[in-house]
Write an enzyme that holds these catalytic residues in place. Structure first.
Site, PDB file in Angstrom:
ATOM      1  N   ASN A 205       0.846  -1.200   0.000  1.00 24.88           N
ATOM      2  CA  ASN A 205       0.000   0.000   0.000  1.00 24.88           C
ATOM      3  C   ASN A 205       0.878   1.245   0.000  1.00 24.88           C
ATOM      4  OD1 ASN A 205       0.595   0.746   2.836  1.00 24.88           O
ATOM      5  ND2 ASN A 205      -0.401  -1.222   3.233  1.00 24.88           N
ATOM      6  N   ASP A 274      -4.352  -6.159   4.933  1.00 24.05           N
ATOM      7  CA  ASP A 274      -5.408  -6.947   5.592  1.00 24.05           C
ATOM      8  C   ASP A 274      -5.365  -8.412   5.172  1.00 24.05           C
ATOM      9  OD1 ASP A 274      -6.532  -4.965   7.174  1.00 24.05           O
ATOM     10  OD2 ASP A 274      -7.516  -4.072   5.425  1.00 24.05           O
ATOM     11  N   PRO A 300      -3.360 -11.584  10.563  1.00 24.20           N
ATOM     12  CA  PRO A 300      -3.710 -11.349  11.967  1.00 24.20           C
ATOM     13  C   PRO A 300      -3.839  -9.850  12.227  1.00 24.20           C
ATOM     14  CG  PRO A 300      -1.407 -12.019  11.755  1.00 24.20           C
ATOM     15  CD  PRO A 300      -2.021 -12.159  10.398  1.00 24.20           C
ATOM     16  N   ASP A 301      -4.703  -9.469  13.148  1.00 22.34           N
ATOM     17  CA  ASP A 301      -4.809  -8.071  13.562  1.00 22.34           C
ATOM     18  C   ASP A 301      -3.728  -7.839  14.619  1.00 22.34           C
ATOM     19  OD1 ASP A 301      -5.454  -5.597  14.735  1.00 22.34           O
ATOM     20  OD2 ASP A 301      -7.502  -5.777  13.979  1.00 22.34           O
ATOM     21  N   ILE A 302      -2.660  -7.180  14.203  1.00 20.40           N
ATOM     22  CA  ILE A 302      -1.468  -7.067  15.052  1.00 20.40           C
ATOM     23  C   ILE A 302      -1.751  -6.249  16.307  1.00 20.40           C
ATOM     24  CG2 ILE A 302       0.937  -6.293  15.124  1.00 20.40           C
ATOM     25  CD1 ILE A 302       0.945  -6.767  12.032  1.00 20.40           C
ATOM     26  N   LYS A 336     -10.733  -3.673  18.932  1.00 14.37           N
ATOM     27  CA  LYS A 336      -9.331  -4.056  19.090  1.00 14.37           C
ATOM     28  C   LYS A 336      -8.860  -3.950  20.547  1.00 14.37           C
ATOM     29  CE  LYS A 336      -8.427  -2.484  14.374  1.00 14.37           C
ATOM     30  NZ  LYS A 336      -7.467  -3.161  13.503  1.00 14.37           N
TER      31      LYS A 336
HETATM   32  O1  C5P Z   1      -8.752  -2.192  11.006  1.00 13.76           O
HETATM   33  P1  C5P Z   1      -7.834  -1.145  10.473  1.00 13.76           P
HETATM   34  O2  C5P Z   1      -6.759  -1.686   9.574  1.00 13.76           O
HETATM   35  O3  C5P Z   1      -8.473   0.029   9.852  1.00 13.76           O
HETATM   36  O4  C5P Z   1      -7.153  -0.572  11.805  1.00 13.76           O
HETATM   37  C1  C5P Z   1      -6.060   0.275  11.798  1.00 13.76           C
HETATM   38  C2  C5P Z   1      -5.231   0.056  13.021  1.00 13.76           C
HETATM   39  O5  C5P Z   1      -5.044  -1.339  13.246  1.00 13.76           O
HETATM   40  C3  C5P Z   1      -3.829   0.605  12.874  1.00 13.76           C
HETATM   41  O6  C5P Z   1      -3.356   0.952  14.150  1.00 13.76           O
HETATM   42  C4  C5P Z   1      -3.048  -0.579  12.288  1.00 13.76           C
HETATM   43  O7  C5P Z   1      -1.674  -0.449  12.563  1.00 13.76           O
HETATM   44  C5  C5P Z   1      -3.685  -1.721  13.023  1.00 13.76           C
HETATM   45  N1  C5P Z   1      -3.738  -2.986  12.275  1.00 13.76           N
HETATM   46  C6  C5P Z   1      -2.958  -4.056  12.696  1.00 13.76           C
HETATM   47  N2  C5P Z   1      -3.029  -5.253  12.057  1.00 13.76           N
HETATM   48  C7  C5P Z   1      -3.847  -5.410  11.006  1.00 13.76           C
HETATM   49  C8  C5P Z   1      -4.647  -4.353  10.549  1.00 13.76           C
HETATM   50  C9  C5P Z   1      -4.554  -3.136  11.206  1.00 13.76           C
HETATM   51  O8  C5P Z   1      -2.191  -3.900  13.649  1.00 13.76           O
HETATM   52  N3  C5P Z   1      -3.888  -6.583  10.390  1.00 13.76           N
END
Ligand code: C5P
Length: 392
Positions: A205, A274, A300-302, A336
């Site tokens: 991105n 994502d 994974p959502d880090i 989150k």
């Molecule tokens: O859900 P979204 O991507 O919009 O959320 C943004 C926030 O979540 C940011 O702080 C981004 O660094 C974190 N994020 C993450 N892991 C992901 C997607 C987003 O840590 N897979």
């Protein structure tokens, strides 16, 4: 406090007069050192009248007989500021050349160095200039990035001298050793991630990592112990920040979870992809006449994982949204498990991805929010830490 203000030969040299005055207002005794090229634009008389101090221009100038002025001035300075800093001056400083008064004085100085580049955008982008800036920053110099816009030579791009308040703020921060985050561990995710399609192609991105770098720089100046887990970003980091490089979201996840153990503050500034390509090919995919289908599986959502694993830490996320409606950011914060989320409306010019400026709305778990002005990402980062420190 004493500041040496080095002025090199850019059209922006005239703005150094304002800078000298503002530094004096901020409490500095300012001594100005002009390069030969600077004197084509501004005069010794101007700066001597403004500062009430003699200007230094020639290495062999000895306002006091028998005393080497470049050594005396270097010793007496609490900070050396070069504004505007031309490509030529930056490249000479990086190479350690001492062929005039300003570069000799910088070589003799052990004090913090603040550099505010100003030049034609192509000169700024030139590999030599970028390499010099990276090297100088690595050695500890503070770079006040030039702004985007129309420059005097008729071109448009990054190269305009930063605003005078921005340069003064950088100087003040450099000389004042803040301790508000002393002994605190800050972990930041930054930049984009790359998700391979095959061994030579990937999905990514537009993130430049500038906000993550600015957050790290600001935390470092507040005395924190800063670690950044950074994707393949272009923005530089100052020396003193420990940078762990990763490529994919999974790598960022794994390394960030290890790095964040015992952290006091965790900030998710990374633009994490994502999805990753589940049917990744090794080698190089060949072109055929058929459609190619990529299967994308969620990453994974880090930041959510970091928040879950570190209940004692203050965890803050970022949310780039194409809207000024903060309810989406608020929902993300809840989902989150964050302390706060910094939302920026990326549908507005000058905010978000790969820009030098930003405007943040910081939303807290209880629904309150505070908004910043549109400012440079470095200023935004300072504002961000001020707000977080007030609330945490
Ligand atoms: O859900 P979204 O991507 O919009 O959320 C943004 C926030 O979540 C940011 O702080 C981004 O660094 C974190 N994020 C993450 N892991 C992901 C997607 C987003 O840590 N897979």
């Amino acid at each position: 406090m004493n500041a040496v203000l080095g002025v090199s030969g850019s059209i922006a040299a005239y703005r150094a007069a304002d800078l000298a005055r503002e530094l004096m207002r901020a409490g500095f005794t300012v001594r100005v050192c002009l390069t030969d090229a600077a004197q084509e634009f501004v005069s010794v008389a101007l700066f001597e009248a403004l500062t009430g101090q003699p200007c230094l221009i020639d290495t062999f100038d000895e306002p006091e007989r028998g005393r080497m002025a470049h050594i005396d001035w270097a010793r007496a300075a609490d900070v050396v500021v070069v504004a505007p800093a031309t490509a030529n001056t930056l490249n000479r400083l990086a190479a350690g050349v001492g062929d005039d008064m300003l570069t000799t004085l910088c070589l003799a100085s052990t004090r913090p160095l603040v550099l505010a580049p100003a030049m034609n955008p192509q000169m700024y982008l030139h590999e030599a200039t970028q390499a010099s800036l990276a090297l100088l920053e690595e050695r500890g110099a503070v770079i006040v990035e030039p702004l985007e816009g129309d420059v005097a030579c008729g071109e448009s791009g990054q190269g305009k001298l930063a605003s005078i308040p921005e340069i003064v703020a950088a100087v003040l921060e450099t000389v004042s050793v803040s301790t508000v985050l002393k002994g605190k561990k800050v972990v930041i995710t930054s930049g984009p991630t790359r998700e391979p399609i095959d061994d030579v192609r990937y999905i990514t991105n537009r993130s430049s990592g500038k906000m993550g770098s600015a957050l790290a720089r600001a935390a470092l100046r507040l005395g924190a112990d800063v670690t950044v887990v950074a994707g393949p970003q272009t923005a530089r980091f100052p020396s003193g920040v420990s940078v762990l490089r990763v490529e994919t979201a999974q790598e960022m996840h794994d390394l960030a979870l290890t790095a964040a153990k015992g952290a006091d503050y965790i900030v998710g500034a990374a633009a994490v992809a994502d999805y990753h390509v589940a049917n990744r090919t090794s080698g190089k995919l060949r072109r055929t006449a058929e459609n190619l289908e990529l299967v994308l599986s969620p990453n994974p959502d880090i930041i959510a994982a970091l928040a879950a694993a570190n209940p004692g830490a203050t965890v803050i996320g970022f949310a780039a949204e194409p809207t000024s409606d903060l309810s989406v950011a608020q929902a993300k914060l809840k989902r989150k498990g964050l302390f706060a989320i910094a939302a920026n409306d990326v549908s507005q010019a000058g905010q978000g991805f790969d820009t030098d400026t930003n405007k943040l709305d910081l939303v807290f778990a209880d629904g309150r929010s505070v908004s910043s002005e549109m400012m440079s990402k470095n200023q935004c980062a300072r504002w961000f830490w001020d707000q977080i420190l007030k609330e945490s």
